[in-house]
Design a protein around this motif. Structure first.
Motif, PDB file in Angstrom:
ATOM      1  N   VAL A  31       0.840  -1.204   0.000  1.00 48.92           N
ATOM      2  CA  VAL A  31       0.000   0.000   0.000  1.00 48.92           C
ATOM      3  C   VAL A  31       0.874   1.253   0.000  1.00 48.92           C
ATOM      4  O   VAL A  31       0.623   2.216  -0.739  1.00 48.92           O
ATOM      5  CB  VAL A  31      -0.968  -0.009   1.206  1.00 48.92           C
ATOM      6  CG1 VAL A  31      -1.599   1.359   1.437  1.00 48.92           C
ATOM      7  CG2 VAL A  31      -2.053  -1.059   0.999  1.00 48.92           C
ATOM      8  N   PHE A  32       1.924   1.250   0.819  1.00 43.33           N
ATOM      9  CA  PHE A  32       2.812   2.410   0.882  1.00 43.33           C
ATOM     10  C   PHE A  32       3.517   2.637  -0.462  1.00 43.33           C
ATOM     11  O   PHE A  32       3.551   3.768  -0.964  1.00 43.33           O
ATOM     12  CB  PHE A  32       3.849   2.242   1.993  1.00 43.33           C
ATOM     13  CG  PHE A  32       4.817   3.382   2.042  1.00 43.33           C
ATOM     14  CD1 PHE A  32       4.456   4.594   2.604  1.00 43.33           C
ATOM     15  CD2 PHE A  32       6.083   3.264   1.483  1.00 43.33           C
ATOM     16  CE1 PHE A  32       5.339   5.672   2.611  1.00 43.33           C
ATOM     17  CE2 PHE A  32       6.967   4.326   1.484  1.00 43.33           C
ATOM     18  CZ  PHE A  32       6.594   5.535   2.058  1.00 43.33           C
ATOM     19  N   LEU A  33       4.057   1.587  -1.034  1.00 42.96           N
ATOM     20  CA  LEU A  33       4.775   1.745  -2.303  1.00 42.96           C
ATOM     21  C   LEU A  33       3.829   2.149  -3.434  1.00 42.96           C
ATOM     22  O   LEU A  33       4.206   2.941  -4.304  1.00 42.96           O
ATOM     23  CB  LEU A  33       5.531   0.467  -2.648  1.00 42.96           C
ATOM     24  CG  LEU A  33       6.670   0.105  -1.686  1.00 42.96           C
ATOM     25  CD1 LEU A  33       7.296  -1.224  -2.070  1.00 42.96           C
ATOM     26  CD2 LEU A  33       7.720   1.204  -1.607  1.00 42.96           C
ATOM     27  N   ASP A  34       2.599   1.639  -3.422  1.00 46.51           N
ATOM     28  CA  ASP A  34       1.600   2.083  -4.401  1.00 46.51           C
ATOM     29  C   ASP A  34       1.330   3.577  -4.256  1.00 46.51           C
ATOM     30  O   ASP A  34       1.205   4.295  -5.247  1.00 46.51           O
ATOM     31  CB  ASP A  34       0.290   1.305  -4.245  1.00 46.51           C
ATOM     32  CG  ASP A  34       0.366  -0.113  -4.782  1.00 46.51           C
ATOM     33  OD1 ASP A  34       1.308  -0.424  -5.542  1.00 46.51           O
ATOM     34  OD2 ASP A  34      -0.525  -0.914  -4.438  1.00 46.51           O
ATOM     35  N   ALA A  35       1.242   4.042  -3.011  1.00 46.59           N
ATOM     36  CA  ALA A  35       0.989   5.467  -2.774  1.00 46.59           C
ATOM     37  C   ALA A  35       2.116   6.328  -3.326  1.00 46.59           C
ATOM     38  O   ALA A  35       1.877   7.450  -3.787  1.00 46.59           O
ATOM     39  CB  ALA A  35       0.808   5.730  -1.276  1.00 46.59           C
ATOM     40  N   CYS A  36       3.325   5.793  -3.324  1.00 44.53           N
ATOM     41  CA  CYS A  36       4.474   6.542  -3.843  1.00 44.53           C
ATOM     42  C   CYS A  36       4.389   6.769  -5.346  1.00 44.53           C
ATOM     43  O   CYS A  36       5.126   7.596  -5.890  1.00 44.53           O
ATOM     44  CB  CYS A  36       5.771   5.830  -3.488  1.00 44.53           C
ATOM     45  SG  CYS A  36       6.114   5.805  -1.722  1.00 44.53           S
ATOM     46  N   VAL A  81      12.044  -2.180  -5.832  1.00 43.93           N
ATOM     47  CA  VAL A  81      12.285  -1.919  -4.412  1.00 43.93           C
ATOM     48  C   VAL A  81      11.431  -2.824  -3.535  1.00 43.93           C
ATOM     49  O   VAL A  81      11.874  -3.244  -2.461  1.00 43.93           O
ATOM     50  CB  VAL A  81      12.111  -0.429  -4.032  1.00 43.93           C
ATOM     51  CG1 VAL A  81      13.112   0.436  -4.780  1.00 43.93           C
ATOM     52  CG2 VAL A  81      10.705   0.072  -4.210  1.00 43.93           C
ATOM     53  N   GLN A  82      10.223  -3.160  -3.986  1.00 37.03           N
ATOM     54  CA  GLN A  82       9.419  -4.083  -3.188  1.00 37.03           C
ATOM     55  C   GLN A  82      10.104  -5.449  -3.116  1.00 37.03           C
ATOM     56  O   GLN A  82      10.139  -6.070  -2.058  1.00 37.03           O
ATOM     57  CB  GLN A  82       8.003  -4.243  -3.730  1.00 37.03           C
ATOM     58  CG  GLN A  82       7.202  -5.215  -2.863  1.00 37.03           C
ATOM     59  CD  GLN A  82       5.717  -5.131  -3.058  1.00 37.03           C
ATOM     60  OE1 GLN A  82       5.233  -4.509  -3.997  1.00 37.03           O
ATOM     61  NE2 GLN A  82       4.980  -5.756  -2.167  1.00 37.03           N
ATOM     62  N   LEU A 142      13.063  -5.046  -0.642  1.00 33.37           N
ATOM     63  CA  LEU A 142      12.609  -4.877   0.745  1.00 33.37           C
ATOM     64  C   LEU A 142      11.958  -6.145   1.279  1.00 33.37           C
ATOM     65  O   LEU A 142      12.183  -6.527   2.432  1.00 33.37           O
ATOM     66  CB  LEU A 142      11.642  -3.697   0.849  1.00 33.37           C
ATOM     67  CG  LEU A 142      12.263  -2.309   0.697  1.00 33.37           C
ATOM     68  CD1 LEU A 142      11.177  -1.254   0.580  1.00 33.37           C
ATOM     69  CD2 LEU A 142      13.196  -2.000   1.865  1.00 33.37           C
ATOM     70  N   ALA A 143      11.161  -6.798   0.466  1.00 36.15           N
ATOM     71  CA  ALA A 143      10.512  -8.037   0.896  1.00 36.15           C
ATOM     72  C   ALA A 143      11.558  -9.108   1.202  1.00 36.15           C
ATOM     73  O   ALA A 143      11.442  -9.844   2.195  1.00 36.15           O
ATOM     74  CB  ALA A 143       9.536  -8.526  -0.162  1.00 36.15           C
ATOM     75  N   GLY A 144      12.601  -9.180   0.370  1.00 36.20           N
ATOM     76  CA  GLY A 144      13.675 -10.136   0.628  1.00 36.20           C
ATOM     77  C   GLY A 144      14.412  -9.831   1.917  1.00 36.20           C
ATOM     78  O   GLY A 144      14.744 -10.738   2.696  1.00 36.20           O
TER      79      GLY A 144
END
Length: 196
Positions: free
Chosen positions: A94-99, A182-183, A186-188
């Motif tokens: 949600v945060f990365l989508d908002a970006c 980046v997701q 970050l997820a990794g």
């Protein structure tokens, strides 16, 4: 019923923030004169200086409004998940989508560090995001999902990484591609904290 002075004041502030937010999102802080904001808000220039001291003070109010709203969105994504790990994954998405939203990219991620200064921008980011992140990590630790680690220090480092990812998205020629990259990273990284 007559409006109280407090109601009028709140209405003026809301009008200024709404007008400034729309204009800053469309053209950026530097391209929007204070007089244009006050005209769009339907208030006097004196009202701007009375409530916010200057255009920069109004800009900070806009940034804080955006951060409040984004924190609520991210918190809702985390809170509606069945477990902490799913919640963190959903919240990150949600945060990365908002970006990717132009308003967030221009106001929060591009203009805010330049206009308010890096230190003030980081303080605002920490004020809204750090508590939410620390709570999510604490829940994950309590659920036995992540290794024992100092949660506050981890939250600070994760917030820094997430905010750098957000800035990368904002500055990218291909924001959608950068968001995916980046997701993945970050997820990794977060997955490496999981108990095996």
């Amino acid at each position: 019923m007559r409006r109280t002075q407090q109601d009028r004041s709140a209405g003026t502030k809301a009008a200024l923030v709404a007008a400034a937010r729309e204009l800053f999102a469309a053209r950026g802080y530097q391209a929007v004169p204070a007089d244009e904001i006050t005209r769009a808000a339907g208030v006097t220039r004196g009202a701007l200086y009375h409530h916010y001291a200057d255009k920069r003070g109004l800009f900070r109010a806009v940034v804080e409004e955006l951060e409040r709203e984004l924190t609520e969105e991210v918190g809702a994504a985390f809170g509606s998940a069945p477990d902490a790990l799913t919640g963190m994954t959903n919240a990150l998405g949600v945060f990365l989508d908002a970006c990717l939203r132009e308003e967030i990219r221009r106001i929060s991620l591009t203009d805010a560090p330049a206009v308010l200064g890096w230190e003030v921008w980081r303080e605002i980011e920490a004020e809204y995001g750090l508590g939410l992140l620390a709570g999510a990590l604490e829940r994950a630790r309590a659920d036995g999902l992540i290794v024992e680690t100092p949660v506050h220090a981890l939250a600070q480092l994760v917030l820094s990484a997430v905010m750098e990812a957000a800035r990368m998205i904002a500055a990218a020629d291909d924001p959608a591609r950068t968001r995916g990259e980046v997701q993945q990273v970050l997820a990794g990284w977060l997955a490496s904290l999981l108990r095996r």
